[in-house]
Design a protein around this motif. Structure first.
Motif, PDB file in Angstrom:
ATOM      1  N   UNK A 284       0.484   4.268 -11.974  1.00 58.21           N
ATOM      2  CA  UNK A 284       1.351   5.039 -11.083  1.00 58.21           C
ATOM      3  C   UNK A 284       0.708   5.282  -9.725  1.00 58.21           C
ATOM      4  N   UNK A 285      -0.612   5.135  -9.632  1.00 55.72           N
ATOM      5  CA  UNK A 285      -1.291   5.388  -8.369  1.00 55.72           C
ATOM      6  C   UNK A 285      -1.332   4.154  -7.471  1.00 55.72           C
ATOM      7  N   UNK A 286      -0.964   3.022  -7.988  1.00 51.48           N
ATOM      8  CA  UNK A 286      -1.110   1.797  -7.206  1.00 51.48           C
ATOM      9  C   UNK A 286      -0.151   1.746  -6.023  1.00 51.48           C
ATOM     10  N   UNK A 287       0.927   2.538  -6.076  1.00 56.64           N
ATOM     11  CA  UNK A 287       1.850   2.559  -4.937  1.00 56.64           C
ATOM     12  C   UNK A 287       1.222   3.223  -3.713  1.00 56.64           C
ATOM     13  N   UNK A 288       0.108   3.945  -3.914  1.00 57.27           N
ATOM     14  CA  UNK A 288      -0.554   4.620  -2.794  1.00 57.27           C
ATOM     15  C   UNK A 288      -1.392   3.667  -1.942  1.00 57.27           C
ATOM     16  N   UNK A 289      -1.621   2.462  -2.434  1.00 58.51           N
ATOM     17  CA  UNK A 289      -2.544   1.556  -1.757  1.00 58.51           C
ATOM     18  C   UNK A 289      -2.009   1.083  -0.403  1.00 58.51           C
ATOM     19  N   UNK A 290      -0.697   0.979  -0.267  1.00 60.35           N
ATOM     20  CA  UNK A 290      -0.136   0.468   0.982  1.00 60.35           C
ATOM     21  C   UNK A 290      -0.442   1.341   2.180  1.00 60.35           C
ATOM     22  N   UNK A 291      -0.263   2.659   2.043  1.00 68.67           N
ATOM     23  CA  UNK A 291      -0.531   3.558   3.170  1.00 68.67           C
ATOM     24  C   UNK A 291      -2.016   3.619   3.487  1.00 68.67           C
ATOM     25  N   UNK A 292      -2.853   3.512   2.451  1.00 66.79           N
ATOM     26  CA  UNK A 292      -4.291   3.504   2.691  1.00 66.79           C
ATOM     27  C   UNK A 292      -4.706   2.219   3.398  1.00 66.79           C
ATOM     28  N   UNK A 293      -4.138   1.093   3.005  1.00 70.30           N
ATOM     29  CA  UNK A 293      -4.437  -0.173   3.669  1.00 70.30           C
ATOM     30  C   UNK A 293      -4.154  -0.076   5.168  1.00 70.30           C
ATOM     31  N   UNK A 294      -3.020   0.530   5.527  1.00 72.00           N
ATOM     32  CA  UNK A 294      -2.645   0.617   6.934  1.00 72.00           C
ATOM     33  C   UNK A 294      -3.696   1.377   7.735  1.00 72.00           C
ATOM     34  N   UNK A 295      -4.201   2.478   7.184  1.00 68.41           N
ATOM     35  CA  UNK A 295      -5.207   3.271   7.884  1.00 68.41           C
ATOM     36  C   UNK A 295      -6.509   2.489   8.010  1.00 68.41           C
ATOM     37  N   UNK A 296      -6.930   1.843   6.947  1.00 70.93           N
ATOM     38  CA  UNK A 296      -8.185   1.088   6.982  1.00 70.93           C
ATOM     39  C   UNK A 296      -8.108  -0.066   7.976  1.00 70.93           C
ATOM     40  N   UNK A 297      -6.967  -0.712   8.052  1.00 73.84           N
ATOM     41  CA  UNK A 297      -6.818  -1.800   9.014  1.00 73.84           C
ATOM     42  C   UNK A 297      -6.810  -1.276  10.445  1.00 73.84           C
ATOM     43  N   UNK A 298      -6.231  -0.088  10.663  1.00 77.23           N
ATOM     44  CA  UNK A 298      -6.264   0.518  11.994  1.00 77.23           C
ATOM     45  C   UNK A 298      -7.694   0.820  12.434  1.00 77.23           C
ATOM     46  N   UNK A 299      -8.566   1.057  11.472  1.00 78.36           N
ATOM     47  CA  UNK A 299      -9.976   1.326  11.763  1.00 78.36           C
ATOM     48  C   UNK A 299     -10.798   0.035  11.818  1.00 78.36           C
ATOM     49  N   UNK A 300     -10.109  -1.091  11.826  1.00 81.86           N
ATOM     50  CA  UNK A 300     -10.732  -2.412  12.002  1.00 81.86           C
ATOM     51  C   UNK A 300     -11.593  -2.853  10.828  1.00 81.86           C
ATOM     52  N   UNK A 301     -11.344  -2.298   9.665  1.00 80.42           N
ATOM     53  CA  UNK A 301     -12.060  -2.770   8.489  1.00 80.42           C
ATOM     54  C   UNK A 301     -11.387  -4.025   7.946  1.00 80.42           C
ATOM     55  N   UNK A 302     -12.192  -4.874   7.357  1.00 80.45           N
ATOM     56  CA  UNK A 302     -11.664  -6.049   6.658  1.00 80.45           C
ATOM     57  C   UNK A 302     -11.241  -5.597   5.270  1.00 80.45           C
ATOM     58  N   UNK A 303      -9.957  -5.647   4.983  1.00 78.65           N
ATOM     59  CA  UNK A 303      -9.423  -5.081   3.750  1.00 78.65           C
ATOM     60  C   UNK A 303      -9.194  -6.180   2.719  1.00 78.65           C
ATOM     61  N   UNK A 304      -9.793  -6.007   1.553  1.00 78.67           N
ATOM     62  CA  UNK A 304      -9.670  -6.945   0.434  1.00 78.67           C
ATOM     63  C   UNK A 304      -8.916  -6.251  -0.706  1.00 78.67           C
ATOM     64  N   UNK A 305      -8.418  -7.023  -1.630  1.00 74.66           N
ATOM     65  CA  UNK A 305      -7.703  -6.445  -2.763  1.00 74.66           C
ATOM     66  C   UNK A 305      -8.179  -7.068  -4.072  1.00 74.66           C
ATOM     67  N   UNK A 306      -7.978  -6.334  -5.146  1.00 74.55           N
ATOM     68  CA  UNK A 306      -8.253  -6.852  -6.487  1.00 74.55           C
ATOM     69  C   UNK A 306      -7.014  -7.630  -6.932  1.00 74.55           C
ATOM     70  N   UNK A 307      -7.170  -8.916  -7.129  1.00 76.10           N
ATOM     71  CA  UNK A 307      -6.032  -9.762  -7.483  1.00 76.10           C
ATOM     72  C   UNK A 307      -5.933 -10.039  -8.985  1.00 76.10           C
ATOM     73  N   UNK A 308      -6.979  -9.762  -9.739  1.00 71.29           N
ATOM     74  CA  UNK A 308      -6.993 -10.007 -11.182  1.00 71.29           C
ATOM     75  C   UNK A 308      -6.149  -8.943 -11.879  1.00 71.29           C
TER      76      UNK A 308
END
Length: 286
Positions: free
Chosen positions: A97-121
């Motif tokens: 149920x917490x995985x839906x929170x990842x999108x908003x966090x991704x946006x902030x991290x990308x705004x801070x110029x971090x290279x954002x990776x994800x767990x695909x497995x």
């Protein structure tokens, strides 16, 4: 890399709704079944004080994500990402149920110029609270929340570092009883689970870390930072009102400024100091 440990520019936190309902307990101090529910007003005050510590004592720019479903449990941002250097790995939390929170966090991290990776497995589970970065290497706790495939995702994301797995007993996360209290110094609780985890880390590592043993497991989770690159650093630890027996141990850490912070209410849903914020260093604009 160890020399830059504790240098941060930003903290990401979760804004809480004006009102908080009662929630079921979870792992963590006071969070077992039948425990007293969190006091919403007290929780708001404590989290406000912690945000003030991040701004004023650690000199960080604090960015607040909007409220999310889940009440106090939604503030456990550390479970959603592992951040090191210029990279951030969005995790695959055990709680689907917490995985839906990842999108908003991704946006902030990308705004801070971090290279954002994800767990695909899709067979991996990974909570960031099971990941301890020491400044030299990663330890990933194998717990009810994180499996070996989740640990492999950390190794794939941070290939410049050794990544070792550590069995975690007691039903909690690795960082529910340990953290870095200073460069090369591991703060560790005194339970059997904590001691076993520390022995495993010591056997797996080529580096001899200093040990800061505290009587209370939750007190083993603290926040170390070097505001403005200061040499000594600041150590944010759980308040003496909560864990009076651990204060004297923190006073033994040389050269750091101690800052207490209470977290008794959020701890009832499994929160620790490190789980309530993501500390990171913003990358320069390309």
């Amino acid at each position: 890399m160890a020399g830059s440990f504790g240098h941060y520019t930003h903290a990401v936190v979760r804004a809480l709704p004006p009102t908080l309902g009662e929630e079921e307990g979870e792992e963590g101090a006071g969070g077992g079944p039948g425990g007293a529910p969190p006091d919403p007003a007290k929780a708001q005050r404590q989290l406000g004080v912690l945000a003030g510590v991040l701004r004023q004592r650690l000199a960080l720019q604090v960015l607040a994500l909007p409220p999310a479903p889940g009440g106090l449990r939604a503030l456990l941002l550390e479970d959603l990402a592992v951040v090191q250097g210029g990279a951030a790995l969005l995790t695959r939390p055990w709680r689907a149920a917490r995985r839906h929170e990842l999108g908003s966090l991704r946006a902030v991290l990308e705004e801070l110029n971090l290279r954002v990776l994800t767990v695909t497995d899709e067979g991996a589970t990974l909570d960031g609270s099971d990941v301890l970065f020491t400044g030299r290497e990663f330890f990933v706790g194998i717990s009810p929340w994180t499996n070996h495939r989740g640990a492999e995702a950390v190794a794939d994301a941070f290939r410049d570092f050794t990544v070792s797995t550590v069995p975690v007993g007691g039903g909690g996360h690795l960082k529910s009883f340990c953290s870095m209290a200073a460069p090369d110094t591991i703060a560790i609780g005194s339970s059997d689970a904590a001691r076993r985890a520390l022995r495993a880390m010591e056997q797996l590592s080529d580096h001899a870390y200093k040990r800061l043993s505290v009587p209370d497991d939750p007190a083993g989770n603290c926040l170390f930072a070097r505001p403005g690159g200061a040499a000594g650093g600041v150590l944010v630890h759980r308040s003496p009102e909560e864990f009076p027996d651990s204060l004297q141990t923190f006073q033994k850490v040389p050269g750091v400024t101690l800052v207490p912070a209470a977290l008794s209410e959020a701890a009832k849903v499994g929160a620790a100091l490190s789980s309530c914020c993501l500390l990171l260093h913003r990358r320069p604009q390309p």
